[in-house]
Design an enzyme around this catalytic site. Structure first.
Site, PDB file in Angstrom:
ATOM      1  N   CYS A 113       0.805  -1.223   0.000  1.00  0.00           N
ATOM      2  CA  CYS A 113       0.000   0.000   0.000  1.00  0.00           C
ATOM      3  C   CYS A 113       0.840   1.276   0.000  1.00  0.00           C
ATOM      4  O   CYS A 113       0.318   2.349  -0.328  1.00  0.00           O
ATOM      5  CB  CYS A 113      -0.934   0.005   1.205  1.00  0.00           C
ATOM      6  SG  CYS A 113      -1.897  -1.511   1.375  1.00  0.00           S
ATOM      7  N   HIS A 238      -3.135   6.888   1.864  1.00  0.00           N
ATOM      8  CA  HIS A 238      -3.556   5.593   1.334  1.00  0.00           C
ATOM      9  C   HIS A 238      -5.016   5.373   1.680  1.00  0.00           C
ATOM     10  O   HIS A 238      -5.430   5.532   2.836  1.00  0.00           O
ATOM     11  CB  HIS A 238      -2.694   4.474   1.917  1.00  0.00           C
ATOM     12  CG  HIS A 238      -3.268   3.110   1.701  1.00  0.00           C
ATOM     13  ND1 HIS A 238      -3.687   2.676   0.460  1.00  0.00           N
ATOM     14  CD2 HIS A 238      -3.535   2.094   2.572  1.00  0.00           C
ATOM     15  CE1 HIS A 238      -4.175   1.449   0.572  1.00  0.00           C
ATOM     16  NE2 HIS A 238      -4.097   1.079   1.838  1.00  0.00           N
ATOM     17  N   ASN A 268     -10.237  -0.180  -1.201  1.00  0.00           N
ATOM     18  CA  ASN A 268      -8.786  -0.216  -0.993  1.00  0.00           C
ATOM     19  C   ASN A 268      -8.144  -0.832  -2.234  1.00  0.00           C
ATOM     20  O   ASN A 268      -8.265  -2.028  -2.471  1.00  0.00           O
ATOM     21  CB  ASN A 268      -8.476  -1.037   0.259  1.00  0.00           C
ATOM     22  CG  ASN A 268      -6.991  -1.103   0.565  1.00  0.00           C
ATOM     23  OD1 ASN A 268      -6.139  -0.813  -0.275  1.00  0.00           O
ATOM     24  ND2 ASN A 268      -6.668  -1.498   1.786  1.00  0.00           N
TER      25      ASN A 268
END
Length: 312
Positions: A113, A238, A268
């Site tokens: 990430c 993120h 995500n």
């Protein structure tokens, strides 16, 4: 030319949208359960005939077009991804082949990430050191390939997509110094492992780490670039979970900044999440050329990386 800058950005998402109601028909969940815990309402899911390099190439082509450049202008391709199926050719080489980029240096970066901010820092370093003239920096992941769609704790989180930036030499440094690191002994908290590879995480551990340890690190990234948090025009964290993004942004103290909340519609998307959300803010006109923007990635490996950049 002893500096570097982002010239343009671009993003791409698959056409298929998976809603919370759709997920409620697949696992024991509901729209209320998902939105109250992670803030996600929809996510884009790639089909079996849409590999990661295709997502990446679409985003990269848009960034090149926005920059007014051709593939021949690029001599470094960096792809941040953790969902590559094959070891070789790597994603960067596959993207270069799709776009027709002649003889670039082509490397993948797997910091999950935090991958895009690490790749951006690597491009900045390469350009300023004279190792490249123009770099294509891409974050792309197909999380749907590594998701257990019977596990309601993880399948509600993920989406697929890609974002890209073109970086070139500049007389002014418009990409701030990176602040990066990791907590290796806690790497087990976020995993993509096994055969077949599956995404898993220790949600509470990640939440506590992100909301208690990361605000000071994000402020440190601002300080390295010579900015106070209140000077920022935008904060692009993120896009892990809205319940992490909002307290982290609040504790950072960026009171005048637009806070990216693309997670609500994209889920995500791992390494894609920062360039995807950044590109959308630019496209929507919510930030202007020259605005200072904090990009800050965190997650897998319990790695983190961030820098303040000037909006293209």
């Amino acid at each position: 030319m002893n500096g570097s800058r982002i010239v343009a950005v671009g993003h791409y998402q698959p056409a298929r949208i998976l809603t919370n109601e759709d997920l409620a028909g697949m696992v024991d969940t509901s729209d209320e359960w998902i939105t109250s815990r992670v803030g996600i309402r929809t996510r884009h899911i790639a089909g079996p005939d849409e590999p990661v390099d295709e997502l990446a190439a679409h985003a990269a082509a848009k960034a090149l077009a926005a920059a007014g450049l051709t593939p021949a202008d690029i001599d470094l391709v960096l792809v941040a991804t953790s969902t590559a199926v094959d070891r070789s050719p790597n994603m960067a080489a596959r993207v270069a082949a799709r776009l027709g980029i002649p003889s670039p240096a082509a490397m993948d970066i797997n910091v999950v990430c935090a991958g895009f901010t690490h790749a951006l820092a690597t491009a900045d370093h390469a350009v300023r050191a004279g190792g490249a003239t123009r770099a294509l920096v891409i974050g792309a992941d197909k999380m749907s390939d590594v998701t257990d769609w019977t596990d309601r704790t993880t399948c509600v989180l993920v989406g697929d997509g890609a974002g890209a930036a073109v970086v070139e030499a500049s007389g002014e440094q418009r990409i701030g110094p990176v602040l990066w690191g990791s907590v290796p002994e806690m790497g087990h908290a976020v995993r993509i492992e096994g055969q077949p590879a599956r995404f898993a995480q220790e949600g509470q551990s990640v939440y506590r780490w992100a909301t208690t340890k990361l605000p000071a690190i994000a402020r440190g990234a601002c300080e390295r670039a010579g900015y106070a948090p209140e000077d920022l025009a935008a904060v692009v964290l993120h896009q892990a979970n809205l319940r992490i993004i909002e307290p982290l942004a609040q504790k950072l103290g960026a009171v005048n900044a637009v806070v990216a909340r693309d997670v609500t519609e994209s889920g995500n998307t791992s390494a894609a999440s920062i360039p995807l959300a950044f590109s959308k803010l630019v496209e929507q006109g919510r930030i202007s050329s020259g605005d200072p923007v904090l990009l800050f990635g965190f997650g897998g490996n319990l790695s983190y990386g961030g820098q303040v950049v000037r909006c293209p």
